[in-house]
Design a protein around this motif. Structure first.
Motif, PDB file in Angstrom:
ATOM      1  N   LEU A 177       0.927  -1.472   0.056  1.00  0.00           N
ATOM      2  CA  LEU A 177      -0.077  -0.178  -0.025  1.00  0.00           C
ATOM      3  C   LEU A 177       0.889   1.273  -0.039  1.00  0.00           C
ATOM      4  N   ALA A 178       1.835   1.192   0.694  1.00  0.00           N
ATOM      5  CA  ALA A 178       2.850   2.633   1.193  1.00  0.00           C
ATOM      6  C   ALA A 178       3.434   2.729  -0.358  1.00  0.00           C
ATOM      7  N   ALA A 179       4.229   1.689  -0.976  1.00  0.00           N
ATOM      8  CA  ALA A 179       4.532   1.843  -2.285  1.00  0.00           C
ATOM      9  C   ALA A 179       3.638   2.335  -3.429  1.00  0.00           C
ATOM     10  N   GLY A 180       2.504   1.811  -3.443  1.00  0.00           N
ATOM     11  CA  GLY A 180       1.796   2.305  -4.345  1.00  0.00           C
ATOM     12  C   GLY A 180       1.274   3.599  -4.214  1.00  0.00           C
ATOM     13  N   LEU A 181       1.030   3.848  -2.961  1.00  0.00           N
ATOM     14  CA  LEU A 181       0.648   5.290  -2.839  1.00  0.00           C
ATOM     15  C   LEU A 181       1.693   6.461  -2.994  1.00  0.00           C
ATOM     16  N   VAL A 182       2.854   5.858  -2.620  1.00  0.00           N
ATOM     17  CA  VAL A 182       4.140   6.872  -3.147  1.00  0.00           C
ATOM     18  C   VAL A 182       4.050   7.107  -4.519  1.00  0.00           C
ATOM     19  N   ALA A 183       3.835   6.235  -5.079  1.00  0.00           N
ATOM     20  CA  ALA A 183       3.933   6.129  -6.647  1.00  0.00           C
ATOM     21  C   ALA A 183       2.705   7.184  -7.180  1.00  0.00           C
ATOM     22  N   ARG A 184       1.928   7.324  -6.221  1.00  0.00           N
ATOM     23  CA  ARG A 184       0.709   8.065  -7.061  1.00  0.00           C
ATOM     24  C   ARG A 184       0.665   9.628  -6.039  1.00  0.00           C
ATOM     25  N   ARG A 185       2.099   9.779  -5.780  1.00  0.00           N
ATOM     26  CA  ARG A 185       2.399  11.122  -4.975  1.00  0.00           C
ATOM     27  C   ARG A 185       1.428  11.191  -3.776  1.00  0.00           C
ATOM     28  N   GLY A 191       2.434   6.643  13.085  1.00  0.00           N
ATOM     29  CA  GLY A 191       2.805   6.935  14.487  1.00  0.00           C
ATOM     30  C   GLY A 191       4.331   6.467  14.854  1.00  0.00           C
ATOM     31  N   GLY A 192       5.271   5.921  14.034  1.00  0.00           N
ATOM     32  CA  GLY A 192       6.573   5.660  14.384  1.00  0.00           C
ATOM     33  C   GLY A 192       6.611   4.578  15.207  1.00  0.00           C
ATOM     34  N   ALA A 193       5.630   3.540  15.502  1.00  0.00           N
ATOM     35  CA  ALA A 193       5.779   2.470  16.159  1.00  0.00           C
ATOM     36  C   ALA A 193       6.145   1.325  15.847  1.00  0.00           C
ATOM     37  N   TYR A 194       6.113   0.242  16.639  1.00  0.00           N
ATOM     38  CA  TYR A 194       6.714  -1.143  16.022  1.00  0.00           C
ATOM     39  C   TYR A 194       5.507  -1.378  15.028  1.00  0.00           C
ATOM     40  N   GLY A 195       5.795  -2.612  14.132  1.00  0.00           N
ATOM     41  CA  GLY A 195       4.527  -3.416  13.705  1.00  0.00           C
ATOM     42  C   GLY A 195       4.309  -2.339  12.292  1.00  0.00           C
ATOM     43  N   ILE A 196       2.899  -2.275  12.218  1.00  0.00           N
ATOM     44  CA  ILE A 196       2.511  -1.583  11.045  1.00  0.00           C
ATOM     45  C   ILE A 196       3.060  -0.415  10.742  1.00  0.00           C
ATOM     46  N   ASP A 197       3.008   0.451  11.657  1.00  0.00           N
ATOM     47  CA  ASP A 197       3.498   1.882  11.563  1.00  0.00           C
ATOM     48  C   ASP A 197       4.982   1.929  11.048  1.00  0.00           C
ATOM     49  N   GLY A 198       6.086   1.093  11.406  1.00  0.00           N
ATOM     50  CA  GLY A 198       7.292   0.990  11.087  1.00  0.00           C
ATOM     51  C   GLY A 198       7.418   0.841   9.867  1.00  0.00           C
ATOM     52  N   THR A 199       6.685  -0.513   9.432  1.00  0.00           N
ATOM     53  CA  THR A 199       6.589  -0.899   8.056  1.00  0.00           C
ATOM     54  C   THR A 199       6.171   0.331   6.944  1.00  0.00           C
ATOM     55  N   ALA A 200       5.143   0.809   7.621  1.00  0.00           N
ATOM     56  CA  ALA A 200       4.596   1.998   6.508  1.00  0.00           C
ATOM     57  C   ALA A 200       5.807   2.945   6.446  1.00  0.00           C
ATOM     58  N   HIS A 201       6.433   3.461   7.382  1.00  0.00           N
ATOM     59  CA  HIS A 201       7.479   4.562   7.225  1.00  0.00           C
ATOM     60  C   HIS A 201       8.723   3.946   6.466  1.00  0.00           C
ATOM     61  N   ARG A 202       9.099   2.781   6.572  1.00  0.00           N
ATOM     62  CA  ARG A 202      10.123   2.124   5.881  1.00  0.00           C
ATOM     63  C   ARG A 202       9.638   2.027   4.229  1.00  0.00           C
ATOM     64  N   ALA A 203       8.427   1.424   4.105  1.00  0.00           N
ATOM     65  CA  ALA A 203       8.234   1.172   2.675  1.00  0.00           C
ATOM     66  C   ALA A 203       8.333   2.802   1.917  1.00  0.00           C
TER      67      ALA A 203
END
Length: 402
Positions: A177-185, A191-203
């Motif tokens: 999701l994160a990569a696809g949304l970044v591609a669409r600007r 929230g910077g937390a472990y798990g889903i938050d951190g994965t979203a930031h990294r992606a």
């Protein structure tokens, strides 16, 4: 004159040490206003509605001055102009008085400067106006590490949130999701937390996108400590923000208060994976209360890690999200991702994709975002306006929802 019973030189030193990059030297009135905004991040807990009501009706500087002077009930009632609201003041004063010291407030500015923080106030041109939708519960100011311009990208953004104890499935979907949304600007907020938050930031970082982390404690020490390196990368490429000043630790109630900022800042909120009692359900509740689009990713019915998402789909009217296009549809309306404009040229599509539905953008700004010449941008805008896809608002252009 000694505003707040402090020497003007002290106020100026504190304020100028935390100005946004490129900001002009403030005049005396601006120094007082910025100092008061910073003080109101110190005195109440985040989201204090009485503090917000005072700032709205009296002004941050005058409210702080009355507080410093020890104003009585009559003075507060006169300043507010509402006897009913004034009845809430005594209890609020009892909450704020223990933190009312020049040393504490000046220390917040000094610690902010020591950790390369910027104080962004509601008078700053880069203030995210979406936060004002929180009304009296909106923050007085934000402490920030990173690029203030990253917040401007949040006018087209998605909050990807979820469980700290994420599964491989949840992390896979979050990354896609994160990569696809970044591609669409889209910018990615979390929230910077472990798990889903951190994965979203990294992606988002791996995809070269803009990402914003909203933390529950002061920015002198990133939390959780295990994500310190990640949050430093977020600050370098985007920004990390907090309502609380340096020295304030994250607590359960501050995490819950922080969630309202995530929901308000993002154009849409998507809960990717969450148990029944996950804090991300609280974020979803704030998004729903604000009228922001809300989505949830379904998971296996046998997985406890997805029960919260299924609850959102049943009880909150959340939209089913399977891919990035679903999130775009939440923000832009149905059909725009697959068929933005029949017969549109590539220039028109490029300009359309660079526009926001909320924040007006000038021709020069669009030229920078699209890599097109300003004259070509103007020509594309004229054709898009004829088709009803864009509209002129103030000094810029916005995308018109279908």
């Amino acid at each position: 004159m000694r505003p707040f019973r402090l020497e003007p030189a002290l106020l100026r030193t504190a304020v100028e040490s935390t100005l946004p990059p490129g900001a002009a030297a403030p005049d005396d009135e601006e120094v007082v206003a910025r100092f008061a905004a910073g003080a109101w991040t110190v005195l109440p807990e985040p989201g204090d509605g009485v503090a917000g009501m005072l700032r709205e009706r009296v002004g941050a500087a005058q409210a702080l001055q009355l507080l410093v002077e020890g104003a009585g009930p009559d003075a507060w009632a006169s300043a507010i102009g509402d006897a009913e609201s004034a009845r809430r003041i005594p209890d609020a004063l009892a909450r704020w008085q223990p933190r009312l010291s020049a040393e504490r407030i000046l220390g917040a500015f000094a610690q902010g400067a020591a950790h390369s923080q910027v104080l962004l106030t509601r008078d700053d041109p880069r203030w995210p106006a979406a936060l004002d939708d929180l009304g009296p519960h909106a923050p007085a100011a934000l402490w920030m590490r990173g690029d203030p311009d990253a917040l401007a990208a949040c006018d087209r953004s998605a909050a990807l949130v979820g469980s700290r104890a994420s599964s491989g499935y949840g992390e896979l979907v979050t990354g896609q999701l994160a990569a696809g949304l970044v591609a669409r600007r889209f910018a990615i907020v979390s929230g910077g937390a472990y798990g889903i938050d951190g994965t979203a930031h990294r992606a988002a970082l791996a995809s070269g996108g803009t990402t914003v982390a909203v933390l529950a404690g002061g920015l002198d020490r990133f939390y959780p400590a295990g994500n310190d390196e990640l949050l430093r990368r977020v600050a370098a490429a985007g920004c990390v923000v907090a309502e609380a000043p340096s020295g304030v630790p994250p607590t359960r109630w501050r995490f819950l208060a922080r969630n309202r900022l995530i929901a308000a800042l993002a154009s849409a909120t998507v809960v990717v994976e969450a148990g029944r009692r996950s804090g991300s359900i609280n974020t979803a509740g704030h998004a729903a209360a604000l009228g922001r689009p809300l989505g949830a990713v379904p998971g296996p019915v046998t997985s406890g890690a997805s029960t919260g998402c299924h609850r959102l789909l049943r009880e909150y009217g959340a939209a089913v999200v399977e891919r990035a296009e679903d999130v775009v549809e939440l923000v832009d309306g149905p059909g725009e991702e697959d068929a933005p404009l029949a017969g549109a040229t590539s220039d028109e599509l490029r300009v359309l994709d660079a526009l926001s539905t909320r924040a007006p953008r000038a021709v020069d700004d669009l030229a920078m975002r699209t890599g097109m010449a300003p004259g070509d941008v103007s020509a594309a805008l004229a054709l898009l306006e004829l088709g009803g896809a864009v509209g002129e608002r103030g000094a810029g252009w916005v995308r018109v929802r279908s």
